[in-house]
Design a protein around this motif. Structure first.
Motif, PDB file in Angstrom:
ATOM      1  N   UNK A  25      10.929   7.015  -2.729  1.00 23.62           N
ATOM      2  CA  UNK A  25      11.252   8.199  -2.868  1.00 23.62           C
ATOM      3  C   UNK A  25      10.688   9.346  -2.100  1.00 23.62           C
ATOM      4  N   UNK A  26       9.798   9.294  -1.460  1.00 20.33           N
ATOM      5  CA  UNK A  26       9.200  10.141  -0.302  1.00 20.33           C
ATOM      6  C   UNK A  26       9.541  10.099   0.994  1.00 20.33           C
TER       7      UNK A  26
ATOM      8  N   UNK B 211      12.919  10.774   6.307  1.00 20.44           N
ATOM      9  CA  UNK B 211      12.733   9.141   6.658  1.00 20.44           C
ATOM     10  C   UNK B 211      11.355   9.193   7.720  1.00 20.44           C
ATOM     11  N   UNK B 212      10.572   8.054   7.382  1.00 23.39           N
ATOM     12  CA  UNK B 212       9.463   7.921   8.177  1.00 23.39           C
ATOM     13  C   UNK B 212       9.717   7.167   9.506  1.00 23.39           C
TER      14      UNK B 212
ATOM     15  N   UNK C 123       1.175  -1.950   3.160  1.00 21.01           N
ATOM     16  CA  UNK C 123       1.257  -1.177   4.072  1.00 21.01           C
ATOM     17  C   UNK C 123       2.360  -0.087   3.776  1.00 21.01           C
ATOM     18  N   UNK C 124       1.943   1.173   3.522  1.00 21.12           N
ATOM     19  CA  UNK C 124       3.205   2.140   3.577  1.00 21.12           C
ATOM     20  C   UNK C 124       2.779   3.542   4.414  1.00 21.12           C
ATOM     21  N   UNK C 125       4.081   3.849   4.774  1.00 24.32           N
ATOM     22  CA  UNK C 125       4.170   5.056   6.097  1.00 24.32           C
ATOM     23  C   UNK C 125       5.061   5.974   5.283  1.00 24.32           C
ATOM     24  N   UNK C 126       4.453   7.420   5.059  1.00 20.08           N
ATOM     25  CA  UNK C 126       4.955   8.460   4.523  1.00 20.08           C
ATOM     26  C   UNK C 126       5.029   9.515   5.587  1.00 20.08           C
ATOM     27  N   UNK C 127       6.270  10.391   5.549  1.00 21.04           N
ATOM     28  CA  UNK C 127       6.603  11.389   6.603  1.00 21.04           C
ATOM     29  C   UNK C 127       5.748  12.541   6.025  1.00 21.04           C
ATOM     30  N   UNK C 128       5.215  13.429   6.709  1.00 24.73           N
ATOM     31  CA  UNK C 128       4.514  14.358   6.279  1.00 24.73           C
ATOM     32  C   UNK C 128       5.248  15.879   5.920  1.00 24.73           C
ATOM     33  N   UNK C 129       6.585  15.574   6.004  1.00 22.52           N
ATOM     34  CA  UNK C 129       7.663  16.499   5.709  1.00 22.52           C
ATOM     35  C   UNK C 129       8.593  15.688   4.499  1.00 22.52           C
TER      36      UNK C 129
END
Length: 109
Positions: free
Chosen positions: A81-82, A108-109, A98-104
């Motif tokens: 969702x993020x 997409x990461x 393991x999760x990776x999130x964009x800081x914007x």
């Protein structure tokens, strides 16, 4: 979230999703992991927040505590969702989330 010099601000939705993924990973470790240490890693790099939780892997046994069985699905949905990525599974003698999130938000990461 308090930041050291050189770190980007973490958007509130990303911060909450990361918190919930760590929380659910700890719950899953309590229910499913073999005895041993659980490691939690959070790292900012290249405009992303990387969340990694590892616990000793215990294959083939039923859960030691009851639950709905929706933990991994919920974590995957939070990341997606993020605009992030999510993976979970055994890797040698450990289970890794393991999760990776964009800081914007929403990118997409």
């Amino acid at each position: 979230m308090t930041l050291d010099a050189g770190h980007e601000a973490v958007p509130a939705p990303v911060e909450l999703a990361a918190y919930r993924i760590v929380q659910e990973s700890l719950t899953n470790a309590l229910k499913h992991a073999a005895k041993g240490r659980v490691h939690i890693g959070l790292r900012q790099r290249s405009g992303t927040l990387d969340v990694r939780v590892t616990s000793p892997y215990r294959s083939g046994d039923a859960a030691r505590a009851p639950g709905s069985g929706a933990g991994l699905t919920g974590m995957r949905e939070r990341a997606t969702l993020l605009g992030g990525t999510f993976a979970a599974g055994p890797d040698g003698g450990v289970w890794t989330v393991h999760a990776t999130f964009p800081l914007t938000e929403g990118e997409p990461a």
